[in-house]
Design an enzyme around this catalytic site. Structure first.
Site, PDB file in Angstrom:
ATOM      1  N   HIS A  18     -24.079   0.540  14.997  1.00  0.00           N
ATOM      2  CA  HIS A  18     -23.246   0.089  14.026  1.00  0.00           C
ATOM      3  C   HIS A  18     -21.853   0.554  14.315  1.00  0.00           C
ATOM      4  O   HIS A  18     -20.796  -0.236  14.231  1.00  0.00           O
ATOM      5  CB  HIS A  18     -23.649   0.543  12.765  1.00  0.00           C
ATOM      6  N   LYS A  42     -34.039  -2.478  -2.428  1.00  0.00           N
ATOM      7  CA  LYS A  42     -34.480  -1.710  -1.148  1.00  0.00           C
ATOM      8  C   LYS A  42     -34.685  -0.404  -1.649  1.00  0.00           C
ATOM      9  O   LYS A  42     -34.094   0.097  -2.629  1.00  0.00           O
ATOM     10  CB  LYS A  42     -33.408  -1.502   0.074  1.00  0.00           C
ATOM     11  N   ARG A  91     -28.398  -8.719  17.360  1.00  0.00           N
ATOM     12  CA  ARG A  91     -29.074  -7.981  18.341  1.00  0.00           C
ATOM     13  C   ARG A  91     -29.920  -8.940  19.093  1.00  0.00           C
ATOM     14  O   ARG A  91     -30.116  -8.759  20.526  1.00  0.00           O
ATOM     15  CB  ARG A  91     -29.982  -6.890  17.894  1.00  0.00           C
ATOM     16  N   SER A 129     -31.799   0.493  11.996  1.00  0.00           N
ATOM     17  CA  SER A 129     -31.945   1.433  11.178  1.00  0.00           C
ATOM     18  C   SER A 129     -33.416   1.805  10.708  1.00  0.00           C
ATOM     19  O   SER A 129     -33.955   3.019  10.690  1.00  0.00           O
ATOM     20  CB  SER A 129     -31.192   1.239   9.681  1.00  0.00           C
TER      21      SER A 129
END
Length: 161
Positions: A18, A42, A91, A129
């Site tokens: 990040h 979440k 990614r 994460s």
């Protein structure tokens, strides 16, 4: 006219991937707002305010970066920030499909806001994460995958658990 962008995400916790994108994004835009989503769906490890603090600490030296929390539609927040671009990181191919669909929906909702995709530096291309939290919870070494201030908070959080 200055180009303002937002970089939205949950950032639970912020990783060096990040931070890499933030450093690179602030070179592309006149102002970059790192936008921490308050996603009730979440179960985050850190509160929104803690994530905002960690990101502010990690980006303190960047003069054209701010950090803010938002709820609701990202395009609505982008308009509030007068942003004309959204920075997103990709990614792997698996990220691309989801990000592409989101970018197309955002374009439908806000045709005046462009999505800009950046790849993180190769050394962070596998870091997420979720993976950081999992490896850390089993005692794995995540040094170099998160900023030092985030590592300290992770250690404190796990020590209290």
């Amino acid at each position: 006219m200055p180009v303002r962008a937002i970089y939205p995400g949950t950032f639970d916790p912020p990783t060096n991937g990040h931070i890499d994108l933030i450093h690179r994004g602030c070179k592309l835009f006149d102002h970059l707002t790192v936008s921490v989503l308050n996603n009730r769906g979440k179960d985050p490890l850190f509160s929104v305010s803690e994530r905002v603090e960690m990101l502010e600490e990690a980006t303190r030296t960047l003069g054209n970066v701010s950090v803010a929390m938002f709820n609701g539609l990202m395009v609505d927040f982008a308009r509030q920030q007068e942003a004309t671009a959204v920075l997103r990181g990709i990614r792997a191919i698996s990220d691309y499909e989801y990000e592409f669909q989101m970018a197309l929906m955002n374009r439908r909702l806000a045709p005046d806001i462009e999505t800009v995709f950046l790849q993180p530096a190769g050394r962070y291309s596998f870091v997420s994460s979720r993976m950081v939290k999992e490896v850390f919870s089993f005692g794995g070494d995540i040094t170099g995958l998160v900023p030092p201030n985030v590592l300290k908070r992770l250690r404190n959080r796990i020590a209290k658990a």
